[in-house]
Design a protein around this motif. Structure first.
Motif, PDB file in Angstrom:
ATOM      1  N   VAL A   1       0.848  -1.187   0.000  1.00 48.65           N
ATOM      2  CA  VAL A   1       0.000   0.000   0.000  1.00 48.65           C
ATOM      3  C   VAL A   1       0.893   1.251   0.000  1.00 48.65           C
ATOM      4  CG1 VAL A   1      -1.606   1.368   1.411  1.00 48.65           C
ATOM      5  CG2 VAL A   1      -2.025  -1.076   1.045  1.00 48.65           C
ATOM      6  N   CYS A   2       1.936   1.223   0.808  1.00 47.41           N
ATOM      7  CA  CYS A   2       2.873   2.358   0.840  1.00 47.41           C
ATOM      8  C   CYS A   2       3.509   2.574  -0.529  1.00 47.41           C
ATOM      9  CB  CYS A   2       3.942   2.125   1.907  1.00 47.41           C
ATOM     10  SG  CYS A   2       3.306   2.136   3.600  1.00 47.41           S
ATOM     11  N   LEU A   3       3.882   1.494  -1.185  1.00 44.26           N
ATOM     12  CA  LEU A   3       4.460   1.604  -2.529  1.00 44.26           C
ATOM     13  C   LEU A   3       3.430   2.144  -3.524  1.00 44.26           C
ATOM     14  CD1 LEU A   3       6.521  -1.706  -2.574  1.00 44.26           C
ATOM     15  CD2 LEU A   3       7.450   0.621  -2.511  1.00 44.26           C
ATOM     16  N   ALA A   4       2.180   1.695  -3.399  1.00 38.34           N
ATOM     17  CA  ALA A   4       1.126   2.181  -4.298  1.00 38.34           C
ATOM     18  C   ALA A   4       0.881   3.675  -4.085  1.00 38.34           C
ATOM     19  CB  ALA A   4      -0.161   1.385  -4.075  1.00 38.34           C
ATOM     20  N   ILE A   5       0.958   4.129  -2.854  1.00 36.49           N
ATOM     21  CA  ILE A   5       0.808   5.562  -2.575  1.00 36.49           C
ATOM     22  C   ILE A   5       1.945   6.338  -3.234  1.00 36.49           C
ATOM     23  CG2 ILE A   5       0.965   7.293  -0.735  1.00 36.49           C
ATOM     24  CD1 ILE A   5      -0.713   5.322   0.993  1.00 36.49           C
ATOM     25  N   LEU A   6       3.154   5.818  -3.147  1.00 35.74           N
ATOM     26  CA  LEU A   6       4.291   6.478  -3.800  1.00 35.74           C
ATOM     27  C   LEU A   6       4.101   6.529  -5.312  1.00 35.74           C
ATOM     28  CD1 LEU A   6       7.162   5.013  -1.655  1.00 35.74           C
ATOM     29  CD2 LEU A   6       6.496   7.428  -1.792  1.00 35.74           C
ATOM     30  N   GLU A   7       3.598   5.449  -5.879  1.00 39.56           N
ATOM     31  CA  GLU A   7       3.331   5.452  -7.322  1.00 39.56           C
ATOM     32  C   GLU A   7       2.297   6.520  -7.663  1.00 39.56           C
ATOM     33  OE1 GLU A   7       1.176   2.490 -10.412  1.00 39.56           O
ATOM     34  OE2 GLU A   7       2.889   1.647  -9.334  1.00 39.56           O
ATOM     35  N   HIS A   8       1.267   6.618  -6.834  1.00 43.42           N
ATOM     36  CA  HIS A   8       0.210   7.611  -7.046  1.00 43.42           C
ATOM     37  C   HIS A   8       0.771   9.032  -6.970  1.00 43.42           C
ATOM     38  CE1 HIS A   8      -3.854   9.276  -6.871  1.00 43.42           C
ATOM     39  NE2 HIS A   8      -3.447  10.011  -5.837  1.00 43.42           N
ATOM     40  N   LEU A   9       1.726   9.259  -6.083  1.00 40.76           N
ATOM     41  CA  LEU A   9       2.299  10.591  -5.875  1.00 40.76           C
ATOM     42  C   LEU A   9       3.570  10.854  -6.687  1.00 40.76           C
ATOM     43  CD1 LEU A   9       1.987  10.826  -1.986  1.00 40.76           C
ATOM     44  CD2 LEU A   9       0.527  11.924  -3.699  1.00 40.76           C
ATOM     45  N   GLN A  10       3.959   9.896  -7.505  1.00 34.61           N
ATOM     46  CA  GLN A  10       5.232   9.981  -8.217  1.00 34.61           C
ATOM     47  C   GLN A  10       5.426  11.304  -8.936  1.00 34.61           C
ATOM     48  OE1 GLN A  10       6.099   6.597 -10.643  1.00 34.61           O
ATOM     49  NE2 GLN A  10       7.927   7.485 -11.510  1.00 34.61           N
ATOM     50  N   GLY A  11       4.476  11.714  -9.746  1.00 37.56           N
ATOM     51  CA  GLY A  11       4.610  12.961 -10.498  1.00 37.56           C
ATOM     52  C   GLY A  11       4.776  14.162  -9.590  1.00 37.56           C
TER      53      GLY A  11
ATOM     54  N   GLN B   1      -4.008  -1.393  -6.542  1.00 34.22           N
ATOM     55  CA  GLN B   1      -2.645  -1.232  -7.051  1.00 34.22           C
ATOM     56  C   GLN B   1      -1.639  -1.947  -6.142  1.00 34.22           C
ATOM     57  OE1 GLN B   1      -1.736  -0.223  -9.930  1.00 34.22           O
ATOM     58  NE2 GLN B   1       0.446  -0.414  -9.556  1.00 34.22           N
ATOM     59  N   ALA B   2      -1.853  -1.878  -4.839  1.00 25.53           N
ATOM     60  CA  ALA B   2      -0.967  -2.557  -3.886  1.00 25.53           C
ATOM     61  C   ALA B   2      -0.960  -4.064  -4.135  1.00 25.53           C
ATOM     62  CB  ALA B   2      -1.402  -2.259  -2.452  1.00 25.53           C
ATOM     63  N   GLN B   3      -2.119  -4.618  -4.411  1.00 30.12           N
ATOM     64  CA  GLN B   3      -2.196  -6.054  -4.702  1.00 30.12           C
ATOM     65  C   GLN B   3      -1.450  -6.387  -5.987  1.00 30.12           C
ATOM     66  OE1 GLN B   3      -6.466  -6.157  -4.553  1.00 30.12           O
ATOM     67  NE2 GLN B   3      -6.497  -6.892  -2.438  1.00 30.12           N
ATOM     68  N   SER B   4      -1.528  -5.503  -6.972  1.00 30.91           N
ATOM     69  CA  SER B   4      -0.793  -5.720  -8.225  1.00 30.91           C
ATOM     70  C   SER B   4       0.714  -5.637  -7.998  1.00 30.91           C
ATOM     71  CB  SER B   4      -1.199  -4.682  -9.267  1.00 30.91           C
ATOM     72  OG  SER B   4      -2.537  -4.833  -9.628  1.00 30.91           O
ATOM     73  N   ILE B   5       1.140  -4.676  -7.195  1.00 32.00           N
ATOM     74  CA  ILE B   5       2.567  -4.546  -6.889  1.00 32.00           C
ATOM     75  C   ILE B   5       3.050  -5.785  -6.151  1.00 32.00           C
ATOM     76  CG2 ILE B   5       4.274  -3.249  -5.548  1.00 32.00           C
ATOM     77  CD1 ILE B   5       2.497  -0.733  -6.108  1.00 32.00           C
ATOM     78  N   ARG B   6       2.278  -6.245  -5.175  1.00 25.75           N
ATOM     79  CA  ARG B   6       2.638  -7.456  -4.425  1.00 25.75           C
ATOM     80  C   ARG B   6       2.794  -8.644  -5.376  1.00 25.75           C
ATOM     81  NH1 ARG B   6      -2.075  -9.577  -1.133  1.00 25.75           N
ATOM     82  NH2 ARG B   6      -2.667  -9.986  -3.277  1.00 25.75           N
ATOM     83  N   ASP B   7       1.837  -8.803  -6.282  1.00 28.38           N
ATOM     84  CA  ASP B   7       1.897  -9.920  -7.230  1.00 28.38           C
ATOM     85  C   ASP B   7       3.131  -9.809  -8.123  1.00 28.38           C
ATOM     86  OD1 ASP B   7      -0.474 -10.773  -6.082  1.00 28.38           O
ATOM     87  OD2 ASP B   7      -1.741 -10.100  -7.756  1.00 28.38           O
ATOM     88  N   GLU B   8       3.466  -8.593  -8.548  1.00 25.21           N
ATOM     89  CA  GLU B   8       4.645  -8.382  -9.384  1.00 25.21           C
ATOM     90  C   GLU B   8       5.928  -8.704  -8.610  1.00 25.21           C
ATOM     91  OE1 GLU B   8       7.156  -4.825 -11.578  1.00 25.21           O
ATOM     92  OE2 GLU B   8       5.050  -4.457 -11.072  1.00 25.21           O
TER      93      GLU B   8
END
Length: 130
Positions: A77-87, A116-123
């Motif tokens: 979830v933390c990684l997904a938040i970073l992806e969301h805030l990347q720009g 998105q967090a679940q997708s990142i975990r799966d990746e």
């Protein structure tokens, strides 16, 4: 404390591997990952997220089949938040702005973040990053 250090270490490794652009932007402004990630992981984002987002996130953790499964998703979830805030993070040009953004997260669509967090975990698992 040792458990927290282990979680932070894994998170930092994943963060630097998956989002090198964000990491570079933070390093350029001398923002250390430990200045924000420890709180994100230790307090489950309750200090950084707006209350409504935090409640939605925690609902998903408690709704998991096993409590450990919900909490194991937290780093992703933390990684997904970073992806969301990347720009946003990359565009910021001052250390203080970056830290303010990371310490006071905006309202987000938590269903989208969780998906998105679940997708990142799966990746991560498919690429054997852990």
């Amino acid at each position: 404390m040792q458990e927290l250090n282990l979680r932070v270490g894994r998170f930092v490794m994943l963060f630097k591997t998956i989002y090198p652009e964000i990491n570079s932007a933070l390093e350029e402004e001398e923002v250390e990952v430990n200045e924000w990630a420890v709180s994100w992981l230790q307090f489950l984002l309750c200090r950084e997220l707006p209350v409504e987002n935090c409640l939605r996130l925690w609902d998903s953790y408690f709704a998991a089949d096993a409590a450990e499964d919900g909490l194991l998703l937290h780093s992703y979830v933390c990684l997904a938040i970073l992806e969301h805030l990347q720009g946003t993070i990359i565009e910021l040009s001052e250390r203080s702005e970056m830290l303010a953004t990371l310490h006071h997260l905006p309202v987000m669509d938590m269903d989208q973040i969780i998906t998105q967090a679940q997708s990142i975990r799966d990746e991560v698992y498919s690429r054997n990053l852990l």
